[in-house]
Design an enzyme around this catalytic site. Structure first.
Site, PDB file in Angstrom:
ATOM      1  N   GLU A 187     -30.962 -16.824  38.069  1.00 27.07           N
ATOM      2  CA  GLU A 187     -30.480 -15.829  39.041  1.00 27.07           C
ATOM      3  C   GLU A 187     -31.482 -15.570  40.157  1.00 27.07           C
ATOM      4  OE1 GLU A 187     -29.066 -12.222  37.253  1.00 27.07           O
ATOM      5  OE2 GLU A 187     -27.221 -13.180  36.581  1.00 27.07           O
ATOM      6  N   LYS A 316     -16.965  -8.030  36.978  1.00 34.16           N
ATOM      7  CA  LYS A 316     -17.153  -9.411  37.437  1.00 34.16           C
ATOM      8  C   LYS A 316     -15.760 -10.004  37.661  1.00 34.16           C
ATOM      9  CE  LYS A 316     -21.368 -10.195  34.702  1.00 34.16           C
ATOM     10  NZ  LYS A 316     -21.842 -10.552  33.335  1.00 34.16           N
TER      11      LYS A 316
HETATM   12  P1  PGA Z   1     -23.889 -14.276  33.169  1.00 29.26           P
HETATM   13  O1  PGA Z   1     -24.863 -13.037  32.990  1.00 29.26           O
HETATM   14  O2  PGA Z   1     -23.436 -14.358  34.576  1.00 29.26           O
HETATM   15  O3  PGA Z   1     -24.718 -15.435  32.736  1.00 29.26           O
HETATM   16  O4  PGA Z   1     -22.746 -14.049  32.227  1.00 29.26           O
HETATM   17  C1  PGA Z   1     -24.955 -11.961  33.855  1.00 29.26           C
HETATM   18  C2  PGA Z   1     -25.099 -10.674  33.107  1.00 29.26           C
HETATM   19  O5  PGA Z   1     -25.207 -10.637  31.876  1.00 29.26           O
HETATM   20  O6  PGA Z   1     -25.089  -9.624  33.753  1.00 29.26           O
HETATM   21 ZN    ZN Z   2     -25.104  -8.284  31.799  1.00 29.46          ZN
END
Ligand code: PGA
Ligand code: ZN
Length: 389
Positions: A187, A316
């Site tokens: 990230e 998300k």
């Molecule tokens: P991921 O993790 O995009 O790999 O699922 C992001 C998070 O846990 O906030």
């Molecule tokens: Zn998370």
């Protein structure tokens, strides 16, 4: 607007994994990211397979008329009919999100609007950014002695987003120097060999300096991503384990000691009871955020509100797929005073649409990293929107 032409293809995300991109009527492409620290309750990414969804969209021939956000219901109905599905999410979260997002981008272009205006032109709030400064856990695999916690986060509370961006970048650079970090993780957060409390202390000392320098309130926080630590009823850290009870004591101690403003997934994804206990302990001073616990599913959010387990939720788009359901989630949060944190995934594309959805849906916070071009695409887009507003 009539949906006349749908093009879909396979593209690479920031980890070089395959994902889907879609364009409608020759307008800007929309694509979906991929998660790694995924929750059990997320909508599966694709019906049958990525290739099947790409082929299905390339064969699209329904000329549906769309003139506003709510008309996505017609698109969802057509998907259900053509793919013989009970609900549109069964088409797969990645394929549905990319397609719906491409429809809205085409609509924005035809109506001479910005993408966020197509969602809701009255929402004008720019969210506070939640920036991932130091990395650990699953997103930093390959590093010996990495922190157990997945994300060490900074949240600057200046009025202007452009100021928050400056502060976040300053904190990121200073923390990197102090930790002598050179490389970044999935990230864009610093990849370090460090224990959790050392990383937290470094971030806290940088926060104190930055507060003095900028004269702005700055919070710090954690994504514990504890479902990834949980095995055989215990939270397994590098050097020790925590039972359910001692995990609660440990996290509440960290909240008090470091004055944490944000803690995501402090407990594994089924444990509404421990979340509720922590939420009570936090007394609104710290955001108790559900990510894997809710997995952007409306019904799980309803459950968490009923049990008082959270005061904030990660949203998300590609954990759900349907932008219509996302709107329902945002509306419910607003009505029940749950703070909303719209979020990127660890495997991102250069699509900046997340920034527009943050504004259009009226998110309180956006978690989309600090560094690397995939994260900057969203941050710079928010800066641009702020200028225009
Ligand atoms: P991921 O993790 O995009 O790999 O699922 C992001 C998070 O846990 O906030
Ligand atoms: Zn998370």
């Amino acid at each position: 607007m009539l949906i006349k032409e749908v093009c879909a293809r396979i593209v690479k995300d920031s980890r070089n994994a395959d994902t889907i991109a879609v364009s409608v009527n020759g307008a800007e492409w929309a694509s979906s990211p991929n998660g790694k620290s995924t929750g059990d309750y997320e909508t599966p990414s694709y019906h049958r397979s990525l290739q099947w969804c790409v082929d299905f969209l390339n064969a699209w021939c329904d000329e549906i008329s769309v003139s506003k956000f709510e008309d996505l219901a017609r698109v969802e109905k057509a998907i259900c009919k053509n793919a013989d599905l009970k609900n549109a999410r069964a088409f797969g979260a990645n394929s549905l999100y990319a397609f719906e997002s491409a429809v809205l981008k085409a609509l924005a272009s035809e109506q001479g609007k910005e993408l966020w205006q197509v969602v809701n032109s009255k929402n004008r709030k720019i969210p506070f950014p939640v920036g991932n400064v130091i990395g650990g856990g699953l997103h930093s695999s390959g590093v010996a002695d990495r922190p157990n916690f997945q994300e060490f986060l900074v949240i600057p509370f200046a009025k202007k987003f452009s100021d928050n961006l400056k502060i976040m970048r300053f904190v990121y650079a200073e923390a990197g120097k102090k930790l002598n970090a050179k490389l970044v993780n999935d990230e864009g957060a610093w990849l370090v060999s460090s224990d959790d409390e050392t990383a937290l202390s470094v971030l806290n000392s940088v926060r104190i300096n930055a507060e003095k320098k900028f004269g702005v309130k700055i919070g710090i926080g954690l994504d514990v991503a504890s479902s990834t630590l949980f095995k055989d009823n215990h939270y397994r850290y590098n050097t020790h384990s925590h039972s359910l009870e001692s995990q609660f004591s440990y996290i509440s101690k960290l909240i008090s000691e470091y004055n944490l403003r944000y803690v995501e997934d402090a407990f594994e994804q089924h444990d509404f009871v421990s979340f509720a206990k922590l939420n009570k302990f936090a007394r609104k001073k710290c955001l108790i955020v559900g990510d894997d616990l809710i997995a952007t599913q409306y019904n799980r959010l309803v459950g968490a509100i009923r049990t008082n387990s959270i005061n904030a939720v990660i949203i998300k788009p590609n954990q759900n797929g349907s932008l219509l359901e996302l709107k329902k989630i945002f509306d419910l949060c607003r009505a029940r005073k749950i703070k909303t944190v719209i979020s990127h995934r660890s495997g991102e594309t250069l699509d900046s649409g997340l920034a527009d959805y943050a504004v259009g849906f009226g998110a309180d916070y956006i978690k989309c990293g600090v560094a690397t071009k995939w994260r900057e695409a969203k941050l710079n887009r928010l800066k641009e929107i702020e200028k225009k507003i």
